[in-house]
Design an enzyme around this catalytic site. Structure first.
Site, PDB file in Angstrom:
ATOM      1  N   LYS A  77       3.021  74.137 -45.379  1.00 19.23           N
ATOM      2  CA  LYS A  77       3.336  73.887 -46.785  1.00 19.23           C
ATOM      3  C   LYS A  77       2.892  75.028 -47.692  1.00 19.23           C
ATOM      4  CE  LYS A  77       5.371  71.001 -47.256  1.00 19.23           C
ATOM      5  NZ  LYS A  77       6.839  71.028 -46.924  1.00 19.23           N
ATOM      6  N   HIS A 143       2.670  77.770 -36.985  1.00 18.91           N
ATOM      7  CA  HIS A 143       1.532  77.410 -37.829  1.00 18.91           C
ATOM      8  C   HIS A 143       0.220  77.667 -37.087  1.00 18.91           C
ATOM      9  CE1 HIS A 143       3.940  75.755 -40.982  1.00 18.91           C
ATOM     10  NE2 HIS A 143       4.289  74.645 -40.362  1.00 18.91           N
ATOM     11  N   ARG A 165      -0.628  80.238 -49.630  1.00 17.22           N
ATOM     12  CA  ARG A 165      -0.452  79.760 -50.997  1.00 17.22           C
ATOM     13  C   ARG A 165      -1.815  79.318 -51.523  1.00 17.22           C
ATOM     14  NH1 ARG A 165       3.670  74.650 -51.932  1.00 17.22           N
ATOM     15  NH2 ARG A 165       4.080  74.898 -54.167  1.00 17.22           N
TER      16      ARG A 165
END
Length: 337
Positions: A77, A143, A165
Site C-alpha cells: 500500500k 513485497h 510512502r
C-alpha cells in the site's frame, strides 16, 4: 500491545499448503495475533503468516535471477500498483506504443502484467513456476524485504525499483484495504488494534521501518542496482522521476520522445484517475496472498495526508516518535501532508 506467543499452533498440522519443513520451523518461531490470519510469525526479523513463510522458503530455495531481471519492490500500500504500471509502460514502450488503443494497461490490471513472485508465482510449495514463456527482461513485483530476497537476486546484477510512502498514509491505506478483501478478518480489524500492530511492527510484512531501511541502505551501497523512490516525491514531480526511472532501467527517453510528449502520455496512461475508470479495474479481480481482491480496491484515493481523517493526536504523536526512533540518523525522512 499484542502478546508474543510461544506455544504450539496445532492448526498448522492440518494445513496441506505447508511443507513439513515449514511446519517444523513454525513451532519454534514467536507468534502474535495476525492481521489477516489467526497468527503471524517472526521470521528472520519480519512478521509473516504461515503461507507467506512457505512461499518465502520456496522462492529463496528455487528462484534463479538473471542480470536482466527487474523487480518492483514495495511496502504494501505504498504506490505499488502505480509503480508497476509506470515501470511496465517505460520498459515496453517500443512494443506497446503509449498512445495505442490496445495498450495492455487498458485491458489488464498492473498486477496481472507485473506478477508478484510470492503470490502469483511461488504460491505452492510443491510446484516450481515455469519461466520459459517469460520475455526478457523479466519484470516482477514483490513485497519481500531486501534481506529476505533469494541470494541469486542479491548476487546478480538485476535492477530493483523500490517505492515507499509516508508511514501514516501507508497504515491507513493498509487498514482500509485489509478489511475489504475476501476473506476479510473476522471480526473486522478495528483501527486501534491495527494501529498497535503497526507500531509494534507486526502489520503488513513489518516492521515497516526495517522493510524501508533494507532497501534504503542497499540503494546507498549499490545505486546502479537499487533505485529508492518516495511516493510523495513522485506525485509532486512525476516527469522528473519517470526520466530518472527510465535512466536507471537503461532505457532512457530520447530527445525525440520527450518532444513528442511520450513522458506526459505515460503519466496520463498510468494516472490514478485514468486507471480507476478502466473497466478492468472496476469489475476485475486479483487472486493473491491467499485473498481475493476486487481490482477497484487498489484505487481508493491515492491522496497524500488522508491519515489526518483517521488518526487521533495521541496516535500521531506515538507514530511520529517511532519514526524518529527507528529512522532517525538514516537520512530517510518523509513529508506527511
Amino acid at each position: 500491545m499484542s502478546r508474543t506467543i510461544f506455544d504450539r499452533d496445532e492448526s498448522i498440522e492440518e494445513d496441506n499448503q505447508l511443507s513439513q519443513e515449514v511446519k517444523e520451523m513454525l513451532i519454534s518461531l514467536p507468534r502474535q495475533k495476525g492481521w489477516n490470519t489467526p497468527y503471524t510469525y517472526l521470521f528472520h526479523g519480519f512478521w509473516f503468516n504461515p503461507k507467506e513463510i512457505q512461499v518465502l522458503r520456496t522462492f529463496q530455495n528455487h528462484f534463479q535471477a538473471k542480470d536482466s531481471d527487474v523487480f518492483v519492490a514495495t511496502v504494501p500500500k505504498s504506490g505499488t500498483t502505480w509503480l508497476k504500471a509506470l515501470t511496465f509502460a517505460i520498459m515496453n514502450r517500443q512494443h506497446h506504443f503509449i498512445s495505442s488503443k490496445n495498450h495492455p494497461l487498458l485491458s489488464f490490471n498492473p498486477h496481472d502484467l507485473v506478477p508478484f513472485v510470492e503470490s502469483n508465482l511461488y504460491d505452492q510449495h510443491d510446484k516450481i513456476p515455469d519461466f520459459s514463456n517469460f520475455h526478457e527482461p523479466r519484470l516482477f513485483g514483490t513485497h519481500i524485504p531486501f534481506d529476505l530476497l533469494s541470494n541469486s537476486i542479491k548476487d546478480s546484477n538485476c535492477k530493483i525499483v523500490y517505492i515507499c510512502r509516508n508511514p501514516f498514509d501507508t497504515f491507513i491505506s493498509s487498514w482500509n484495504f485489509i478489511n475489504k478483501v475476501e476473506p476479510p478478518p473476522t471480526p473486522p480489524l478495528n483501527l486501534e488494534e491495527a494501529f498497535e500492530m503497526y507500531c509494534n511492527g507486526s502489520f503488513g510484512r513489518g516492521p515497516f521501518w526495517k522493510h524501508m531501511l533494507s532497501y534504503w541502505n542497499e540503494s546507498k551501497e549499490r545505486p546502479k542496482n537499487v533505485l529508492f523512490l518516495k511516493y510523495e516525491d513522485m506525485k509532486e514531480d512525476a516527469k522528473f522521476y519517470l526520466k530518472k526511472l527510465a535512466e536507471f532501467l537503461e532505457c532512457p527517453f530520447t530527445l525525440e520522445e520527450e518532444n513528442e510528449g511520450v513522458i506526459e502520455n505515460i503519466i496520463k496512461l498510468c494516472s490514478f484517475e485514468k486507471m480507476k475508470e478502466l473497466e478492468i479495474n472496476k469489475i476485475g479481480t486479483f487472486q493473491g496472498f491467499g485473498m481475493k481482491v476486487d481490482n477497484k480496491l487498489y484505487f481508493r484515493k491515492g491522496e497524500i495526508g488522508d491519515w489526518i481523517n483517521y488518526l487521533s493526536p495521541s496516535m500521531v504523536e506515538k507514530l511520529s516518535k517511532i519514526i524518529e526512533e527507528k529512522l532517525g540518523g538514516s537520512g530517510l525522512n518523509f513529508r506527511v501532508k
